[in-house]
Design a protein around this motif. Structure first.
Motif, short mmCIF file in Angstrom:
data_model
loop_
_atom_site.label_atom_id
_atom_site.label_comp_id
_atom_site.label_asym_id
_atom_site.label_seq_id
_atom_site.Cartn_x
_atom_site.Cartn_y
_atom_site.Cartn_z
N GLU A 56 0.84 -1.20 0.00
CA GLU A 56 0.00 0.00 0.00
C GLU A 56 0.88 1.25 0.00
N ASP A 57 1.92 1.25 0.82
CA ASP A 57 2.87 2.37 0.85
C ASP A 57 3.48 2.59 -0.53
N ALA A 58 3.94 1.52 -1.13
CA ALA A 58 4.58 1.63 -2.45
C ALA A 58 3.62 2.19 -3.47
N ARG A 59 2.43 1.66 -3.49
CA ARG A 59 1.45 2.10 -4.49
C ARG A 59 0.98 3.53 -4.24
N GLN A 60 0.93 3.92 -2.98
CA GLN A 60 0.48 5.26 -2.64
C GLN A 60 1.52 6.32 -3.02
N HIS A 61 2.80 5.98 -2.87
CA HIS A 61 3.86 6.98 -3.04
C HIS A 61 4.63 6.86 -4.34
N ALA A 62 4.38 5.83 -5.13
CA ALA A 62 5.14 5.61 -6.36
C ALA A 62 4.28 5.88 -7.59
N ASN A 63 4.93 5.86 -8.72
CA ASN A 63 4.26 5.96 -10.00
C ASN A 63 3.37 4.73 -10.17
N ALA A 64 2.20 4.93 -10.73
CA ALA A 64 1.24 3.83 -10.90
C ALA A 64 1.77 2.71 -11.78
N ASN A 65 2.76 3.00 -12.62
CA ASN A 65 3.31 2.00 -13.52
C ASN A 65 4.56 1.31 -12.97
N MET A 66 4.88 1.55 -11.70
CA MET A 66 6.05 0.94 -11.10
C MET A 66 5.91 -0.59 -11.15
N THR A 67 6.98 -1.27 -11.52
CA THR A 67 7.01 -2.73 -11.54
C THR A 67 7.39 -3.22 -10.15
N ILE A 68 6.58 -4.12 -9.61
CA ILE A 68 6.87 -4.64 -8.26
C ILE A 68 7.00 -6.16 -8.32
N MET A 69 8.10 -6.65 -7.79
CA MET A 69 8.32 -8.08 -7.69
C MET A 69 8.24 -8.48 -6.23
N LEU A 70 7.51 -9.56 -5.95
CA LEU A 70 7.41 -10.12 -4.61
C LEU A 70 8.41 -11.26 -4.51
N ILE A 71 9.26 -11.20 -3.48
CA ILE A 71 10.29 -12.21 -3.29
C ILE A 71 10.10 -12.89 -1.94
N GLY A 72 9.99 -14.21 -1.97
CA GLY A 72 10.02 -15.00 -0.74
C GLY A 72 11.47 -15.39 -0.50
N ASN A 73 12.13 -14.77 0.46
CA ASN A 73 13.55 -15.02 0.72
C ASN A 73 13.76 -16.17 1.70
N LYS A 74 14.97 -16.68 1.70
CA LYS A 74 15.41 -17.78 2.57
C LYS A 74 14.83 -19.12 2.16
N CYS A 75 14.63 -19.33 0.85
CA CYS A 75 14.08 -20.61 0.41
C CYS A 75 15.07 -21.76 0.64
N ASP A 76 16.30 -21.44 1.01
CA ASP A 76 17.25 -22.49 1.39
C ASP A 76 16.88 -23.11 2.74
N LEU A 77 15.97 -22.45 3.47
CA LEU A 77 15.52 -22.95 4.77
C LEU A 77 14.11 -23.54 4.67
N ALA A 78 13.87 -24.32 3.63
CA ALA A 78 12.54 -24.90 3.38
C ALA A 78 12.04 -25.72 4.58
N HIS A 79 12.94 -26.32 5.31
CA HIS A 79 12.54 -27.12 6.48
C HIS A 79 11.97 -26.25 7.61
N ARG A 80 12.20 -24.93 7.53
CA ARG A 80 11.65 -24.00 8.53
C ARG A 80 10.56 -23.12 7.95
N ARG A 81 10.06 -23.49 6.79
CA ARG A 81 9.07 -22.69 6.05
C ARG A 81 7.81 -22.44 6.88
N ALA A 82 7.40 -21.16 6.94
CA ALA A 82 6.15 -20.78 7.62
C ALA A 82 5.14 -20.24 6.61
N VAL A 83 5.61 -19.93 5.40
CA VAL A 83 4.75 -19.41 4.34
C VAL A 83 4.97 -20.27 3.10
N SER A 84 3.90 -20.87 2.60
CA SER A 84 4.03 -21.75 1.44
C SER A 84 4.29 -20.95 0.17
N THR A 85 4.90 -21.62 -0.79
CA THR A 85 5.12 -21.00 -2.10
C THR A 85 3.79 -20.58 -2.70
#
Length: 167
Positions: A56-85
């Motif tokens: 919401e912050d990004a969309r409110q303060h940035a250009n409407a055409n801004m490209t946004i990528m969502l990254i789930g980091n630490k996928c090397d710790l799959a055994h501790r995963r709390a958020v599914s892919t």
């Protein structure tokens, strides 16, 4: 520096670390950005739960055409995963974001995240979505081609749009 379509592209990257104490400063970075990487820790659900606020912050303060990528980091710790892919993919789909999982520790998908985001920005430039004569979009045309604040270009944007990790 990266190369796209045989053109040198300079990415200017600002890391805000997602800390609440820097939130007001972070908002000023959005104003001149053509792209953003929104990163959460797959082993800490609370970081995923805060995504909507950061988006919401990004969309409110940035250009409407801004490209946004969502990254789930630490996928090397799959055994501790709390958020599914699938949860990450679903959030990205619902909000029109590019998605991939990555590991800063192993470098899995790290370069790909930047190149894919930059490729989408470059594609928007080619399509005329961004007016490169207007620097408020965060894009500057230099001697070597297009370059800009958190913007530029990459390889074929479709190659990494829904990348998994470590598997």
């Amino acid at each position: 520096m990266i190369t796209i379509d045989n053109k040198p592209i300079k990415l200017q990257i600002w890391d805000t670390a997602g800390q609440e104490s820097f939130r007001s400063i972070t908002r000023s970075y959005y104003r001149g950005a053509a792209g953003a990487l929104l990163v959460y820790d797959i082993t800490r659900r609370e970081t995923f739960n805060h995504l909507a606020n950061w988006l919401e912050d990004a969309r409110q303060h940035a250009n409407a055409n801004m490209t946004i990528m969502l990254i789930g980091n630490k996928c090397d710790l799959a055994h501790r995963r709390a958020v599914s892919t699938e949860e990450g993919e679903q959030f990205a789909k619902e909000h029109g974001l590019i998605f991939m999982e990555a590991s800063a520790k192993t470098a899995q998908n790290v370069e790909e995240a930047f190149i894919s985001t930059a490729s989408m920005i470059y594609q928007k430039i080619q399509e005329g979505v961004f007016d490169v004569s207007n620097e408020s979009y965060g894009i500057k045309v230099g001697y070597g081609g297009v370059s800009g604040a958190a913007g530029g270009a990459g390889r074929d944007a479709s190659t990494s749009q829904s990348g998994g990790c470590c598997g």
